[in-house]
Design a protein around this motif. Structure first.
Motif, mmCIF file in Angstrom:
data_model
loop_
_atom_site.group_PDB
_atom_site.id
_atom_site.type_symbol
_atom_site.label_atom_id
_atom_site.label_comp_id
_atom_site.label_asym_id
_atom_site.label_seq_id
_atom_site.Cartn_x
_atom_site.Cartn_y
_atom_site.Cartn_z
ATOM 1 N N PRO A 347 77.698 -36.831 -57.223
ATOM 2 C CA PRO A 347 77.644 -38.170 -57.830
ATOM 3 C C PRO A 347 76.341 -38.338 -58.605
ATOM 4 C CG PRO A 347 77.207 -38.279 -55.472
ATOM 5 C CD PRO A 347 77.648 -36.885 -55.750
ATOM 6 N N GLU A 348 76.388 -39.044 -59.736
ATOM 7 C CA GLU A 348 75.167 -39.264 -60.504
ATOM 8 C C GLU A 348 74.935 -40.764 -60.680
ATOM 9 O OE1 GLU A 348 76.304 -38.678 -65.127
ATOM 10 O OE2 GLU A 348 76.465 -36.862 -63.918
ATOM 11 N N TYR A 349 73.670 -41.153 -60.526
ATOM 12 C CA TYR A 349 73.298 -42.564 -60.534
ATOM 13 C C TYR A 349 74.214 -43.352 -59.589
ATOM 14 C CZ TYR A 349 69.828 -42.139 -64.232
ATOM 15 O OH TYR A 349 68.684 -41.822 -64.941
ATOM 16 N N ALA A 350 74.576 -42.739 -58.488
ATOM 17 C CA ALA A 350 75.441 -43.347 -57.480
ATOM 18 C C ALA A 350 75.304 -42.544 -56.201
ATOM 19 C CB ALA A 350 76.895 -43.348 -57.942
ATOM 20 N N ARG A 351 75.720 -43.147 -55.081
ATOM 21 C CA ARG A 351 75.698 -42.411 -53.814
ATOM 22 C C ARG A 351 76.717 -42.991 -52.858
ATOM 23 N NH1 ARG A 351 70.546 -45.468 -51.375
ATOM 24 N NH2 ARG A 351 69.784 -46.302 -53.327
ATOM 25 N N PHE A 352 76.976 -42.257 -51.787
ATOM 26 C CA PHE A 352 77.927 -42.710 -50.790
ATOM 27 C C PHE A 352 77.284 -43.750 -49.881
ATOM 28 C CE2 PHE A 352 79.591 -38.441 -51.799
ATOM 29 C CZ PHE A 352 80.893 -38.789 -52.127
ATOM 30 N N SER A 353 78.124 -44.577 -49.287
ATOM 31 C CA SER A 353 77.627 -45.642 -48.410
ATOM 32 C C SER A 353 77.668 -45.249 -46.946
ATOM 33 C CB SER A 353 78.459 -46.916 -48.614
ATOM 34 O OG SER A 353 79.788 -46.697 -48.202
ATOM 35 N N THR A 362 73.082 -36.387 -54.869
ATOM 36 C CA THR A 362 72.961 -37.411 -55.898
ATOM 37 C C THR A 362 71.882 -36.998 -56.893
ATOM 38 O OG1 THR A 362 73.752 -39.403 -54.765
ATOM 39 C CG2 THR A 362 71.981 -39.701 -56.327
ATOM 40 N N SER A 363 72.173 -37.151 -58.171
ATOM 41 C CA SER A 363 71.149 -36.955 -59.195
ATOM 42 C C SER A 363 70.973 -38.240 -59.983
ATOM 43 C CB SER A 363 71.526 -35.808 -60.142
ATOM 44 O OG SER A 363 72.665 -36.134 -60.914
ATOM 45 N N ASN A 399 73.690 -37.114 -45.052
ATOM 46 C CA ASN A 399 73.972 -35.679 -45.199
ATOM 47 C C ASN A 399 73.941 -35.207 -46.638
ATOM 48 O OD1 ASN A 399 74.030 -34.258 -42.859
ATOM 49 N ND2 ASN A 399 76.219 -33.826 -42.902
ATOM 50 N N GLY A 400 73.189 -35.894 -47.484
ATOM 51 C CA GLY A 400 73.114 -35.502 -48.882
ATOM 52 C C GLY A 400 71.753 -34.980 -49.277
ATOM 53 N N ASN A 401 71.673 -34.452 -50.486
ATOM 54 C CA ASN A 401 70.424 -34.058 -51.124
ATOM 55 C C ASN A 401 70.144 -35.006 -52.276
ATOM 56 O OD1 ASN A 401 70.578 -31.859 -49.387
ATOM 57 N ND2 ASN A 401 70.067 -30.354 -50.956
ATOM 58 N N TYR A 402 68.864 -35.089 -52.673
ATOM 59 C CA TYR A 402 68.448 -35.978 -53.755
ATOM 60 C C TYR A 402 67.807 -35.153 -54.853
ATOM 61 C CZ TYR A 402 66.402 -40.253 -55.848
ATOM 62 O OH TYR A 402 66.065 -41.300 -56.688
ATOM 63 N N LEU A 403 68.420 -35.153 -56.043
ATOM 64 C CA LEU A 403 67.909 -34.426 -57.198
ATOM 65 C C LEU A 403 67.376 -35.454 -58.188
ATOM 66 C CD1 LEU A 403 67.647 -31.564 -58.433
ATOM 67 C CD2 LEU A 403 69.881 -31.924 -59.506
ATOM 68 N N THR A 440 69.943 -33.439 -40.187
ATOM 69 C CA THR A 440 71.274 -33.876 -40.597
ATOM 70 C C THR A 440 71.376 -35.367 -40.321
ATOM 71 O OG1 THR A 440 72.209 -33.350 -38.422
ATOM 72 C CG2 THR A 440 72.353 -31.654 -40.118
ATOM 73 N N GLY A 441 72.335 -36.008 -40.957
ATOM 74 C CA GLY A 441 72.538 -37.421 -40.703
ATOM 75 C C GLY A 441 73.093 -37.648 -39.311
ATOM 76 N N ALA A 442 72.695 -38.740 -38.695
ATOM 77 C CA ALA A 442 73.207 -39.110 -37.375
ATOM 78 C C ALA A 442 74.284 -40.173 -37.553
ATOM 79 C CB ALA A 442 72.082 -39.630 -36.491
ATOM 80 N N SER A 443 75.354 -40.056 -36.820
ATOM 81 C CA SER A 443 76.520 -40.920 -37.020
ATOM 82 C C SER A 443 76.319 -42.312 -36.424
ATOM 83 C CB SER A 443 77.767 -40.273 -36.415
ATOM 84 O OG SER A 443 77.992 -39.018 -36.981
ATOM 85 N N LEU A 444 75.320 -43.003 -36.923
ATOM 86 C CA LEU A 444 75.052 -44.355 -36.446
ATOM 87 C C LEU A 444 75.244 -45.385 -37.544
ATOM 88 C CD1 LEU A 444 71.848 -43.737 -34.286
ATOM 89 C CD2 LEU A 444 74.193 -43.999 -33.517
ATOM 90 N N THR A 445 75.713 -44.950 -38.714
ATOM 91 C CA THR A 445 76.014 -45.889 -39.784
ATOM 92 C C THR A 445 77.504 -46.160 -39.788
ATOM 93 O OG1 THR A 445 76.217 -44.044 -41.317
ATOM 94 C CG2 THR A 445 74.079 -45.121 -41.188
ATOM 95 N N GLY A 446 77.955 -47.025 -40.709
ATOM 96 C CA GLY A 446 79.371 -47.349 -40.786
ATOM 97 C C GLY A 446 80.194 -46.162 -41.242
ATOM 98 N N ASP A 447 81.502 -46.288 -41.172
ATOM 99 C CA ASP A 447 82.362 -45.174 -41.526
ATOM 100 C C ASP A 447 83.106 -45.406 -42.838
ATOM 101 O OD1 ASP A 447 84.064 -47.140 -40.731
ATOM 102 O OD2 ASP A 447 85.019 -46.001 -39.123
ATOM 103 N N ARG A 448 82.632 -46.370 -43.650
ATOM 104 C CA ARG A 448 83.259 -46.575 -44.954
ATOM 105 C C ARG A 448 82.877 -45.438 -45.892
ATOM 106 N NH1 ARG A 448 81.268 -50.343 -47.819
ATOM 107 N NH2 ARG A 448 79.359 -50.591 -46.621
ATOM 108 N N VAL A 449 83.779 -45.070 -46.789
ATOM 109 C CA VAL A 449 83.485 -44.042 -47.778
ATOM 110 C C VAL A 449 83.734 -44.644 -49.155
ATOM 111 C CG1 VAL A 449 84.033 -41.751 -48.644
ATOM 112 C CG2 VAL A 449 84.160 -42.205 -46.204
ATOM 113 N N CYS A 450 82.671 -44.928 -49.888
ATOM 114 C CA CYS A 450 82.811 -45.464 -51.237
ATOM 115 C C CYS A 450 81.503 -45.244 -51.976
ATOM 116 C CB CYS A 450 83.162 -46.957 -51.225
ATOM 117 S SG CYS A 450 81.911 -48.001 -50.449
ATOM 118 N N TYR A 451 81.550 -45.398 -53.296
ATOM 119 C CA TYR A 451 80.341 -45.267 -54.100
ATOM 120 C C TYR A 451 79.671 -46.631 -54.238
ATOM 121 C CZ TYR A 451 81.411 -40.542 -55.637
ATOM 122 O OH TYR A 451 81.647 -39.198 -55.681
ATOM 123 N N GLN A 452 78.353 -46.585 -54.335
ATOM 124 C CA GLN A 452 77.598 -47.794 -54.625
ATOM 125 C C GLN A 452 76.604 -47.457 -55.726
ATOM 126 O OE1 GLN A 452 78.349 -50.571 -53.328
ATOM 127 N NE2 GLN A 452 79.572 -50.018 -51.549
#
Length: 546
Positions: A347-353, A362-363, A399-403, A440-452
């Motif tokens: 994803p570019e100029y965007a990321r998962f929630s 994300t770049s 669980n992402g990288n930041y470019l 790694t990310g810890a599963s303590l956030t919500g489980d929605r999958v969408c771009y913001q």
């Protein structure tokens, strides 16, 4: 333990290409004998120290991946995981630099400056009716008018090449900056959609900085400096698969990448040149594949960061690249824009929630609107250090990288506002990196999958992000804790005997007092300790060995 989790990788080394069919048949027969489904590719079993099976699961990739292997016995065309070094790196630097850095003029927000040639040939075509719509006149065709008024109607894009001097380019300074910023890899734009390359393109084309303009191989200079002076920096290459106006790409053209020569946007009876083009080339075989081979084998790129996709010979390339790198003991990775065999999403100029199981990156630019250098962006408008750090933490927790992109000037200078921000990020990572790198990310956030969009901070988990390793757990607050207390209003993996420290807080920030009250974790930290940290406060839980 409340909310405890440990994620491990189980490496399954496949046999050589010729043994795939036999191995799959044996695995299938064994699985069927044990009452399993018998899917090709086999079952992975995890056993404890007493030999008891504690987990049985299909090979990663699912039935689709196994089915693919059954029809393609070459393991180099199978779905591949991202390398461990890439997973652990978390933070990289993107560099967009080229002919477009000469005009360096972005006409609108959310329009990328490297696309200015495309806008020049497309935004002005309906200029007549735009003059009748006053409210649109200021928005549409702006670069078409700017180019005409600044350079003239007969000044074509390739006329910018002599002004791409790069006289201030210093590869050593660049890679030192990237390392000081805390980046673990960088991705250099070797060729954008305008077809002008920044490496020695040999006899595939002479449309490159090696043959035209500064007559320098910038990729070679940059990679050599990184190898010699910053060996911990992994080296990657961006490569645009199509080209807008290369006539050799015409037979493979599509959408906004039609191939064929461009026409003068002010007088379409005139055809613009494609400087440096060599006759008689098949675009896919003699240009695209030849370039990818050179980047991978001659320059030894570790990241093939393709763009756009479209017609390609990526599978043919991968069958050569992966064994070449493995023979050298190197792990390499390819993104999802090469047209085949994706290893991570982009994803570019965007990321998962929310946290993702599939690797992603994300770049976006330090410039909030574009990748390349834009002279119209004011210093105060660049992303703040606070925004960059918060974005990095948020992405890593999912669980992402930041470019993060820098856009040098046509002279090869990374300007001071960008340098200042990168160095501040590096200072924060120098003391907080334990909660970023290798986590790694810890599963303590919500489980929605969408771009913001890029300003999203993640309301699902408030102002705290969580990362974890096998030995520790991190709670990174994006705002300064109030009243000397960090309060986490959910179950977290902490037990009596575990130690909590504020990274960067000095000796007084170690072994902080903490307790559980009404199901909430409360950590006490002195105000003077909080004062030693900027941008984000990383609290690390070190597990007691039990």
């Amino acid at each position: 333990m409340p909310a405890d989790e440990v994620r491990v990788k189980v490496w399954v080394v496949p046999p050589g290409p010729g043994a795939w069919t036999q191995t799959q048949t044996q695995a299938q027969a064994q699985a069927q004998a044990q009452g399993q489904s018998g899917a090709a590719g086999g079952i992975v079993s995890v056993v404890d120290s007493d030999g008891r099976v504690i987990l049985r699961a299909p090979r990663a990739g699912g039935s689709d991946g196994d089915e693919h292997l059954a029809h393609a016995p070459d393991p180099y065309t199978a779905k591949r995981d991202t390398p461990e070094w890439w997973d652990d790196a978390k933070f990289g630097i993107f560099i967009h630099w080229g002919i477009y850095s000469v005009p360096a003029w972005n006409s609108q927000r959310h329009r990328y400056e490297p696309f200015l040639r495309w806008w020049l040939h497309n935004d002005g075509k309906s200029e007549t009716w735009r003059y009748h719509l006053f409210f649109l006149k200021s928005l549409l065709g702006e670069y078409w008018r700017y180019h005409r008024d600044t350079y003239g109607e007969d000044f074509v894009y390739d006329d910018f090449i002599p002004d791409f001097t790069a006289r201030k380019f210093n590869a050593s300074q660049w890679v030192e900056l990237f390392a000081d910023a805390g980046a673990r890899y960088f991705v250099f734009v070797t060729k954008h959609h305008d077809g002008y390359a920044l490496f020695d393109t040999g006899n595939s084309t002479h449309r490159s900085s090696y043959h035209l303009g500064p007559k320098r191989d910038f990729l070679r200079e940059l990679f050599n400096a990184a190898r010699a002076e910053q060996p911990s920096l992994h080296r990657g290459t961006y490569y645009s698969m199509p080209e807008w106006f290369n006539p050799d790409a015409g037979p493979y053209g599509f959408g906004n990448w039609p191939g064929h020569l461009a026409r003068n946007p002010y007088d379409e009876s005139k055809v613009e040149p494609y400087t440096g083009r060599l006759e008689g080339k098949d675009y896919l075989e003699d240009i695209q594949l030849a370039h990818m081979r050179s980047l991978a084998m001659d320059y030894e790129s570790e990241i093939m960061w393709c763009d756009i996709g479209g017609p390609n010979l990526t599978v043919k390339f991968a069958k050569e690249w992966y064994p070449f790198a493995e023979a050298q003991g190197r792990q390499v990775v390819m993104n999802n824009r090469c047209g085949a065999l994706p290893q991570f999403d982009t994803p570019e100029y965007a990321r998962f929630s929310s946290i993702q199981r599939v690797k992603w990156e994300t770049s976006e630019g330090i410039d909030p609107y574009t990748y390349g250098y834009n002279r119209r962006t004011k210093a105060e408008d660049y992303r703040s250090v606070q925004t960059i750090v918060s974005t990095l933490v948020d992405i890593v927790s999912k669980n992402g990288n930041y470019l993060l992109n820098v856009g040098p000037t046509a002279e090869g200078e990374i300007i001071k506002p960008m340098i200042d921000r990168l160095l501040e990020v590096g200072k924060w990572l120098a003391y907080s990196g334990e909660c970023i790198y290798g986590t790694t990310g810890a599963s303590l956030t919500g489980d929605r999958v969408c771009y913001q969009d890029y300003s999203f901070l993640g309301a699902e988990s408030g102002d705290v992000r969580f990362t974890t390793t096998a030995e520790s757990f991190c709670m990174i607050s994006l705002v300064r804790p109030e009243n000397g207390l960090l309060v986490i209003e959910r179950a977290v993996p902490v037990l009596p005997g575990d130690e909590i420290s504020l990274l960067g807080g000095g000796e007084e920030g170690k072994r902080l007092e903490w307790w559980i009250k009404d199901g909430k974790l409360v950590v006490r930290v002195a105000e003077e300790v909080l004062d030693r940290v900027e941008w984000a406060w990383a609290f690390k839980v070190s597990f007691l060995v039990r």
